[in-house]
Design an enzyme around this catalytic site. Structure first.
Site, PDB file in Angstrom:
ATOM      1  N   ASN A  89       0.948  -1.248   0.419  1.00  0.00           N
ATOM      2  CA  ASN A  89       0.057  -0.453   0.207  1.00  0.00           C
ATOM      3  C   ASN A  89       0.451   1.319   0.255  1.00  0.00           C
ATOM      4  OD1 ASN A  89      -2.254   2.056   0.817  1.00  0.00           O
ATOM      5  ND2 ASN A  89      -0.804   2.397   2.500  1.00  0.00           N
ATOM      6  N   SER A 140      -3.477   2.968  -8.317  1.00  0.00           N
ATOM      7  CA  SER A 140      -4.962   4.485  -8.806  1.00  0.00           C
ATOM      8  C   SER A 140      -5.101   4.432 -10.110  1.00  0.00           C
ATOM      9  CB  SER A 140      -3.462   5.451  -8.646  1.00  0.00           C
ATOM     10  OG  SER A 140      -4.410   6.471  -8.662  1.00  0.00           O
ATOM     11  N   TYR A 153       4.072  10.334 -11.221  1.00  0.00           N
ATOM     12  CA  TYR A 153       3.284   9.758 -10.522  1.00  0.00           C
ATOM     13  C   TYR A 153       1.869   8.688 -11.508  1.00  0.00           C
ATOM     14  CZ  TYR A 153      -0.499   7.736  -7.509  1.00  0.00           C
ATOM     15  OH  TYR A 153      -1.744   7.681  -6.160  1.00  0.00           O
ATOM     16  N   SER A 156       4.441   5.408 -12.533  1.00  0.00           N
ATOM     17  CA  SER A 156       4.303   4.682 -11.257  1.00  0.00           C
ATOM     18  C   SER A 156       3.063   3.871 -11.080  1.00  0.00           C
ATOM     19  CB  SER A 156       5.146   4.873 -10.137  1.00  0.00           C
ATOM     20  OG  SER A 156       3.537   6.281  -9.820  1.00  0.00           O
ATOM     21  N   LYS A 157       2.324   4.291 -11.032  1.00  0.00           N
ATOM     22  CA  LYS A 157       0.875   3.232 -11.143  1.00  0.00           C
ATOM     23  C   LYS A 157       0.807   1.840 -12.000  1.00  0.00           C
ATOM     24  CE  LYS A 157       0.558   4.658  -6.608  1.00  0.00           C
ATOM     25  NZ  LYS A 157       0.540   3.195  -5.537  1.00  0.00           N
ATOM     26  N   ILE A 186      -9.748   9.375  -2.439  1.00  0.00           N
ATOM     27  CA  ILE A 186     -10.260   9.549  -1.572  1.00  0.00           C
ATOM     28  C   ILE A 186      -9.569   9.751  -0.328  1.00  0.00           C
ATOM     29  CG2 ILE A 186      -9.727   6.885  -0.126  1.00  0.00           C
ATOM     30  CD1 ILE A 186     -11.151   6.186  -2.852  1.00  0.00           C
TER      31      ILE A 186
END
Length: 255
Positions: A89, A140, A153, A156-157, A186
């Site tokens: 996580n 994500s 980002y 990376s996801k 979230i």
């Protein structure tokens, strides 16, 4: 969900989705390993887990996933003698256009979101083979869709999603499942890593209610419940899946 007594590692358990996930496994009477860099926040998560289940067995490991992957797995095995579920996580993000970002920013994001997951998976896999356990990666919606100003980002996801699918195939013959969840917005403190002020974040949350088809943003528990589902026998025929928990955002196009 057949998670009673299972040994579960949750990285980034000191806040947000990780803390909610640790609490969700505590409710299932799993043995939960809480890892994170902030000891005070880990202890807060520990207290929350015990509030749900006073008899839950917990192990706190203050560690940085980018440097302590082997330590996290070894300490878990030394304590409990087995590993059943690894929840990758811990995550990190920085914003910026390709005109502004530098190599150090790229390395920081990729080291946390991809390299650390590779290392934890590598060290955990032999133990998961023994228990026929499973892995849940926290990706994500940014791994499924493209957004300006957060290219590293998103990259990376997307890499994490592909890693999930590839490792699922590697480990399927050993009956070890590997899946991922892809949250939309979230409500957590994750935005602080992007250098966003609380006022701007509050505005973004309000705006995001219009970009998520269900008309609202998500809560950590909603992601945690999906993680528990993927870790349990209730999802026994699922592997290599990337499951959006995003109020439908991944299905939309600008209009």
């Amino acid at each position: 969900m057949s998670l009673v007594g299972k040994v579960v590692i949750v990285t980034g358990a000191s806040s947000g989705i990780g803390a909610a996930t640790a609490e969700a496994f505590a409710k299932q009477s799993s043995k939960v390993v809480l890892t994170g860099r902030n000891e005070a926040n880990l202890k807060a998560t520990e207290a929350a887990c015990k509030a749900f289940n006073s008899k839950v067995e917990l192990l706190l490991i203050v560690a940085d996933v980018t440097t302590d992957a082997e330590k996290i797995i070894k300490t878990t095995i030394d304590k409990f003698g087995q590993l059943d579920v690894l929840v990758n996580n811990a995550g990190y993000g920085e914003g910026g256009s390709i005109l502004d970002i530098n190599v150090d920013q790229f390395d920081r994001v990729m080291n946390t979101n991809v390299r650390s997951v590779f290392l934890l998976t590598k060290y955990a896999a032999p133990h998961l083979v023994k228990t026929q356990g499973n892995i849940v990666n926290v990706s994500s919606v940014a791994g499924l869709r493209s957004f300006p100003g957060v290219s590293v980002y998103c990259t990376s996801k997307a890499a994490l999603d592909q890693f999930t699918r590839c490792i699922a195939l590697d480990l399927a013959p050993k009956n070890v499942r590997v899946n991922a969840v892809n949250p939309g917005l979230i409500v957590t403190k994750f935005y602080q890593g992007f250098g966003v002020s609380e006022a701007d974040y509050a505005k973004y949350v309000e705006h995001s209610k219009t970009t998520h088809p269900l008309g609202r943003v998500g809560q950590p528990k909603e992601v945690a419940d999906a993680i528990v589902f993927l870790a349990s026998d209730s999802s026994s025929f699922m592997t290599g899946a990337t499951l959006p928990i995003d109020g439908g955002k991944q299905a939309t196009c600008p209009r």
